[in-house]
Design a protein around this motif. Structure first.
Motif, PDB file in Angstrom:
ATOM      1  N   PHE A   1      41.793  46.158  40.122  1.00 36.81           N
ATOM      2  CA  PHE A   1      41.082  44.342  39.758  1.00 36.81           C
ATOM      3  C   PHE A   1      39.625  44.532  39.584  1.00 36.81           C
ATOM      4  CE2 PHE A   1      45.594  44.500  40.624  1.00 36.81           C
ATOM      5  CZ  PHE A   1      46.023  43.812  39.555  1.00 36.81           C
ATOM      6  N   TYR A   2      38.554  45.322  40.499  1.00 35.09           N
ATOM      7  CA  TYR A   2      37.339  45.233  40.698  1.00 35.09           C
ATOM      8  C   TYR A   2      36.850  45.245  39.383  1.00 35.09           C
ATOM      9  CZ  TYR A   2      38.061  50.592  41.444  1.00 35.09           C
ATOM     10  OH  TYR A   2      38.543  51.680  41.216  1.00 35.09           O
ATOM     11  N   THR A   3      37.271  46.277  38.157  1.00 36.33           N
ATOM     12  CA  THR A   3      36.308  46.015  36.672  1.00 36.33           C
ATOM     13  C   THR A   3      36.724  45.166  36.308  1.00 36.33           C
ATOM     14  OG1 THR A   3      38.513  47.343  36.087  1.00 36.33           O
ATOM     15  CG2 THR A   3      36.953  49.001  36.801  1.00 36.33           C
ATOM     16  N   ASP A   4      37.383  44.483  36.672  1.00 36.66           N
ATOM     17  CA  ASP A   4      38.068  43.277  35.941  1.00 36.66           C
ATOM     18  C   ASP A   4      37.124  41.913  36.047  1.00 36.66           C
ATOM     19  OD1 ASP A   4      40.240  43.409  34.390  1.00 36.66           O
ATOM     20  OD2 ASP A   4      42.027  42.991  36.272  1.00 36.66           O
ATOM     21  N   LYS A   5      35.999  42.651  37.660  1.00 43.27           N
ATOM     22  CA  LYS A   5      34.801  41.406  37.491  1.00 43.27           C
ATOM     23  C   LYS A   5      35.503  39.808  37.302  1.00 43.27           C
ATOM     24  CE  LYS A   5      31.421  44.106  35.109  1.00 43.27           C
ATOM     25  NZ  LYS A   5      31.210  44.384  34.247  1.00 43.27           N
ATOM     26  N   VAL A   6      36.145  40.225  38.920  1.00 48.01           N
ATOM     27  CA  VAL A   6      36.558  38.419  38.994  1.00 48.01           C
ATOM     28  C   VAL A   6      36.430  38.141  40.661  1.00 48.01           C
ATOM     29  CG1 VAL A   6      39.671  36.780  39.381  1.00 48.01           C
ATOM     30  CG2 VAL A   6      39.034  38.734  37.823  1.00 48.01           C
ATOM     31  N   GLY A   7      36.058  36.847  40.639  1.00 53.12           N
ATOM     32  CA  GLY A   7      34.942  36.397  41.805  1.00 53.12           C
ATOM     33  C   GLY A   7      35.658  35.882  43.000  1.00 53.12           C
ATOM     34  N   THR A   8      36.785  34.933  43.142  1.00 54.66           N
ATOM     35  CA  THR A   8      37.616  34.024  43.439  1.00 54.66           C
ATOM     36  C   THR A   8      38.747  34.403  43.688  1.00 54.66           C
ATOM     37  OG1 THR A   8      38.238  32.476  41.836  1.00 54.66           O
ATOM     38  CG2 THR A   8      35.890  32.571  42.864  1.00 54.66           C
ATOM     39  N   PRO A   9      39.654  34.201  44.529  1.00 49.70           N
ATOM     40  CA  PRO A   9      40.943  34.296  44.749  1.00 49.70           C
ATOM     41  C   PRO A   9      41.814  33.877  44.097  1.00 49.70           C
ATOM     42  CG  PRO A   9      39.947  33.396  47.697  1.00 49.70           C
ATOM     43  CD  PRO A   9      38.925  33.268  46.231  1.00 49.70           C
ATOM     44  N   LYS A  10      41.163  32.181  43.532  1.00 50.75           N
ATOM     45  CA  LYS A  10      42.238  32.020  42.665  1.00 50.75           C
ATOM     46  C   LYS A  10      41.805  32.376  41.148  1.00 50.75           C
ATOM     47  CE  LYS A  10      43.518  27.745  39.742  1.00 50.75           C
ATOM     48  NZ  LYS A  10      43.162  26.592  39.771  1.00 50.75           N
ATOM     49  N   GLY A  11      41.265  33.973  41.276  1.00 50.30           N
ATOM     50  CA  GLY A  11      40.817  34.015  39.379  1.00 50.30           C
ATOM     51  C   GLY A  11      41.363  35.236  39.630  1.00 50.30           C
ATOM     52  N   TYR A  12      41.652  36.147  41.438  1.00 47.46           N
ATOM     53  CA  TYR A  12      42.112  37.145  41.424  1.00 47.46           C
ATOM     54  C   TYR A  12      43.946  37.392  41.167  1.00 47.46           C
ATOM     55  CZ  TYR A  12      43.055  41.749  43.330  1.00 47.46           C
ATOM     56  OH  TYR A  12      43.396  42.741  43.745  1.00 47.46           O
ATOM     57  N   LEU A  13      44.412  36.065  41.435  1.00 46.83           N
ATOM     58  CA  LEU A  13      46.412  35.976  41.377  1.00 46.83           C
ATOM     59  C   LEU A  13      45.693  35.680  39.959  1.00 46.83           C
ATOM     60  CD1 LEU A  13      48.287  34.221  42.155  1.00 46.83           C
ATOM     61  CD2 LEU A  13      48.019  32.324  42.718  1.00 46.83           C
ATOM     62  N   GLU A  14      45.529  35.389  39.012  1.00 47.35           N
ATOM     63  CA  GLU A  14      45.512  35.009  37.473  1.00 47.35           C
ATOM     64  C   GLU A  14      45.541  36.470  36.540  1.00 47.35           C
ATOM     65  OE1 GLU A  14      46.599  32.206  36.350  1.00 47.35           O
ATOM     66  OE2 GLU A  14      46.600  32.116  38.246  1.00 47.35           O
ATOM     67  N   ALA A  15      44.934  37.187  37.847  1.00 47.72           N
ATOM     68  CA  ALA A  15      44.428  38.779  37.069  1.00 47.72           C
ATOM     69  C   ALA A  15      45.758  38.551  37.527  1.00 47.72           C
ATOM     70  CB  ALA A  15      43.182  39.279  37.501  1.00 47.72           C
ATOM     71  N   PHE A  16      46.090  39.128  38.870  1.00 45.70           N
ATOM     72  CA  PHE A  16      47.623  40.197  39.217  1.00 45.70           C
ATOM     73  C   PHE A  16      48.608  39.142  37.756  1.00 45.70           C
ATOM     74  CE2 PHE A  16      50.552  41.973  41.890  1.00 45.70           C
ATOM     75  CZ  PHE A  16      50.101  42.316  42.377  1.00 45.70           C
ATOM     76  N   ARG A  17      49.038  38.204  38.045  1.00 41.77           N
ATOM     77  CA  ARG A  17      49.685  38.085  37.284  1.00 41.77           C
ATOM     78  C   ARG A  17      50.429  38.206  35.742  1.00 41.77           C
ATOM     79  NH1 ARG A  17      49.203  31.908  38.935  1.00 41.77           N
ATOM     80  NH2 ARG A  17      50.905  30.818  40.247  1.00 41.77           N
ATOM     81  N   LEU A  18      48.703  38.280  35.091  1.00 46.88           N
ATOM     82  CA  LEU A  18      48.546  38.536  33.677  1.00 46.88           C
ATOM     83  C   LEU A  18      48.977  40.406  34.268  1.00 46.88           C
ATOM     84  CD1 LEU A  18      47.868  39.040  30.947  1.00 46.88           C
ATOM     85  CD2 LEU A  18      45.625  39.252  31.222  1.00 46.88           C
ATOM     86  N   ARG A  19      48.159  41.453  34.732  1.00 43.08           N
ATOM     87  CA  ARG A  19      48.675  42.269  35.058  1.00 43.08           C
ATOM     88  C   ARG A  19      50.429  42.787  35.230  1.00 43.08           C
ATOM     89  NH1 ARG A  19      45.087  44.100  31.765  1.00 43.08           N
ATOM     90  NH2 ARG A  19      42.933  42.960  32.664  1.00 43.08           N
ATOM     91  N   ALA A  20      50.389  42.042  35.823  1.00 41.22           N
ATOM     92  CA  ALA A  20      52.238  41.946  36.538  1.00 41.22           C
ATOM     93  C   ALA A  20      53.472  41.720  35.484  1.00 41.22           C
ATOM     94  CB  ALA A  20      52.804  40.709  37.416  1.00 41.22           C
ATOM     95  N   GLU A  21      53.077  41.276  34.200  1.00 42.92           N
ATOM     96  CA  GLU A  21      53.621  40.337  33.347  1.00 42.92           C
ATOM     97  C   GLU A  21      53.655  41.802  32.397  1.00 42.92           C
ATOM     98  OE1 GLU A  21      51.482  38.029  30.962  1.00 42.92           O
ATOM     99  OE2 GLU A  21      52.847  36.103  32.174  1.00 42.92           O
ATOM    100  N   GLN A  22      52.947  42.607  32.456  1.00 42.67           N
ATOM    101  CA  GLN A  22      52.762  44.500  31.621  1.00 42.67           C
ATOM    102  C   GLN A  22      53.088  45.957  32.509  1.00 42.67           C
ATOM    103  OE1 GLN A  22      48.125  43.797  32.011  1.00 42.67           O
ATOM    104  NE2 GLN A  22      47.933  42.983  29.353  1.00 42.67           N
ATOM    105  N   PHE A  23      52.980  45.459  34.076  1.00 43.62           N
ATOM    106  CA  PHE A  23      53.734  46.533  34.641  1.00 43.62           C
ATOM    107  C   PHE A  23      54.611  46.047  35.543  1.00 43.62           C
ATOM    108  CE2 PHE A  23      49.335  47.002  33.923  1.00 43.62           C
ATOM    109  CZ  PHE A  23      48.902  48.223  32.940  1.00 43.62           C
ATOM    110  N   ASP A  24      55.095  46.632  35.987  1.00 46.86           N
ATOM    111  CA  ASP A  24      56.225  45.983  37.290  1.00 46.86           C
ATOM    112  C   ASP A  24      55.935  45.646  38.315  1.00 46.86           C
ATOM    113  OD1 ASP A  24      58.242  46.441  38.913  1.00 46.86           O
ATOM    114  OD2 ASP A  24      59.859  48.085  38.329  1.00 46.86           O
ATOM    115  N   ARG A  25      56.120  44.795  38.313  1.00 44.73           N
ATOM    116  CA  ARG A  25      55.404  43.527  39.427  1.00 44.73           C
ATOM    117  C   ARG A  25      55.485  44.057  40.845  1.00 44.73           C
ATOM    118  NH1 ARG A  25      56.712  37.990  39.662  1.00 44.73           N
ATOM    119  NH2 ARG A  25      56.448  37.387  41.249  1.00 44.73           N
ATOM    120  N   ASN A  26      56.291  44.380  40.907  1.00 46.18           N
ATOM    121  CA  ASN A  26      57.022  44.911  42.482  1.00 46.18           C
ATOM    122  C   ASN A  26      55.790  46.792  42.153  1.00 46.18           C
ATOM    123  OD1 ASN A  26      58.254  43.050  43.593  1.00 46.18           O
ATOM    124  ND2 ASN A  26      60.354  44.104  42.709  1.00 46.18           N
ATOM    125  N   LYS A  27      55.656  47.064  41.499  1.00 48.08           N
ATOM    126  CA  LYS A  27      54.412  48.109  41.718  1.00 48.08           C
ATOM    127  C   LYS A  27      53.212  47.852  41.578  1.00 48.08           C
ATOM    128  CE  LYS A  27      58.924  51.498  40.016  1.00 48.08           C
ATOM    129  NZ  LYS A  27      58.908  52.790  39.326  1.00 48.08           N
TER     130      LYS A  27
END
Length: 125
Positions: A20-46
């Motif tokens: 996630f650090y390569t996504d250059k997200v700088g805020t907790p809310k931005g991190y959450l949004e990036a995580f949500r996006l990746r969770a749609e692409q990968f198994d969210r629990n993995k």
């Protein structure tokens, strides 16, 4: 590129370390949004949250605020990836120790999942 292995071999893949650090997200809310996006692409629990010490992306205690946001939004935090232990040696592995405490405090005594902090070293030749 990683979507093919997940879609075809997901049953034998334990965790996905999206950096996630390569996504250059700088805020907790931005991190959450990036995580949500990746969770749609990968198994969210993995999917593992990740952090780069003194590097790109979210920094300092904002990373732990992001972890709290993940939990508040229904994500299971089963481990973390921290890059790199070399950079952490100068602060007595503060982020690794804080990550371990976060993971221990976010589990129930009666139901302790497997959890871990994955350390990465930056080997220089």
């Amino acid at each position: 590129p990683l979507l093919y292995p997940i879609s075809n071999y997901g049953s034998v893949i334990d965790y996905v370390n999206h950096q996630f650090y390569t996504d250059k997200v700088g805020t907790p809310k931005g991190y959450l949004e990036a995580f949500r996006l990746r969770a749609e692409q990968f198994d969210r629990n993995k999917l593992l949250p990740s952090y780069e010490v003194n590097g790109r992306g979210i920094q300092g205690d904002a990373f732990f605020e992001a972890l709290d946001l993940l939990k508040e939004n229904g994500f299971e935090v089963n481990g973390e990836m921290i890059f790199s232990a070399d950079a952490s040696s100068t602060n007595n592995y503060y982020y690794e120790r804080k990550s371990q405490a976060f993971l221990l405090n976010s589990t129930s005594v009666w139901s302790i999942p497997s959890y871990f902090v994955l350390l990465s070293y930056d080997f220089k030749v």
